[in-house]
Design a protein around this motif. Structure first.
Motif, PDB file in Angstrom:
ATOM      1  N   LYS A  94       0.830  -1.204   0.000  1.00  0.00           N
ATOM      2  CA  LYS A  94       0.000   0.000   0.000  1.00  0.00           C
ATOM      3  C   LYS A  94       0.862   1.249   0.000  1.00  0.00           C
ATOM      4  N   GLU A  95       0.248   2.355  -0.349  1.00  0.00           N
ATOM      5  CA  GLU A  95       0.953   3.622  -0.334  1.00  0.00           C
ATOM      6  C   GLU A  95       1.112   4.128   1.103  1.00  0.00           C
ATOM      7  N   ARG A  96       2.060   4.996   1.261  1.00  0.00           N
ATOM      8  CA  ARG A  96       2.270   5.615   2.571  1.00  0.00           C
ATOM      9  C   ARG A  96       1.062   6.482   2.909  1.00  0.00           C
ATOM     10  N   GLU A  97       0.578   6.328   4.120  1.00  0.00           N
ATOM     11  CA  GLU A  97      -0.681   6.959   4.535  1.00  0.00           C
ATOM     12  C   GLU A  97      -0.444   7.924   5.682  1.00  0.00           C
ATOM     13  N   PHE A  98      -1.021   9.101   5.591  1.00  0.00           N
ATOM     14  CA  PHE A  98      -0.938  10.079   6.671  1.00  0.00           C
ATOM     15  C   PHE A  98      -1.732   9.585   7.877  1.00  0.00           C
ATOM     16  N   VAL A  99      -1.121   9.726   9.048  1.00  0.00           N
ATOM     17  CA  VAL A  99      -1.761   9.298  10.289  1.00  0.00           C
ATOM     18  C   VAL A  99      -2.109  10.495  11.169  1.00  0.00           C
ATOM     19  N   ALA A 100      -1.122  11.324  11.447  1.00  0.00           N
ATOM     20  CA  ALA A 100      -1.315  12.453  12.354  1.00  0.00           C
ATOM     21  C   ALA A 100      -0.144  13.416  12.185  1.00  0.00           C
ATOM     22  N   ALA A 101      -0.328  14.627  12.694  1.00  0.00           N
ATOM     23  CA  ALA A 101       0.742  15.610  12.661  1.00  0.00           C
ATOM     24  C   ALA A 101       0.555  16.588  13.804  1.00  0.00           C
ATOM     25  N   ILE A 102       1.639  17.242  14.170  1.00  0.00           N
ATOM     26  CA  ILE A 102       1.598  18.239  15.228  1.00  0.00           C
ATOM     27  C   ILE A 102       2.527  19.385  14.855  1.00  0.00           C
TER      28      ILE A 102
END
Length: 126
Positions: A43-51
């Motif tokens: 699968k492609e790299r998936e955004f999870v969270a950011a700060i």
């Protein structure tokens, strides 16, 4: 340069909680946003969270917003990702990454991140 080291990945069971950590070093002043991504096999790299580094503003994807939380441990230049109620679909390599420009609207785009860690493996099974 910013160096990033992820830790905390391990084999886990469905329903477990898990804390992943990302330790930053080097040119800390280059950090505007620290993001977490994950990549499952095939699968492609998936955004999870950011700060955001200075303000502590947090962002989540629609998939992760109910079970994931991200926080910064200020004194240690460390950002933690807490996952509740692990599911098999959480199995992936988890990466932290640094965006050097304050472009929060592009937080989900891996191409906007300049520095990456090596990743930490999370495997969830019954």
């Amino acid at each position: 340069q910013v160096q990033l080291v992820e830790s905390g990945g391990r084999p886990a069971q469905i329903g477990d909680p898990l804390r992943l950590s990302c330790a930053a070093s080097g040119r800390i002043a280059d950090i505007a946003i620290l993001g977490w991504f994950r990549q499952a096999p095939g699968k492609e790299r998936e955004f999870v969270a950011a700060i955001t580094w200075n303000e502590g503003t947090t962002f989540y994807s629609e998939t992760t917003k109910h079970r994931f939380s991200v926080s910064r441990v200020n004194a240690r230049y460390r950002v933690d990702l807490h996952i509740l109620n692990l599911r098999p679909e959480d199995t992936a390599v988890y990466y932290c990454a640094v965006m050097s420009k304050q472009r929060a609207q592009l937080r989900a785009d891996p191409g906007e991140y300049r520095y990456w860690g090596q990743g930490t493996q999370v495997t969830v099974s019954a």
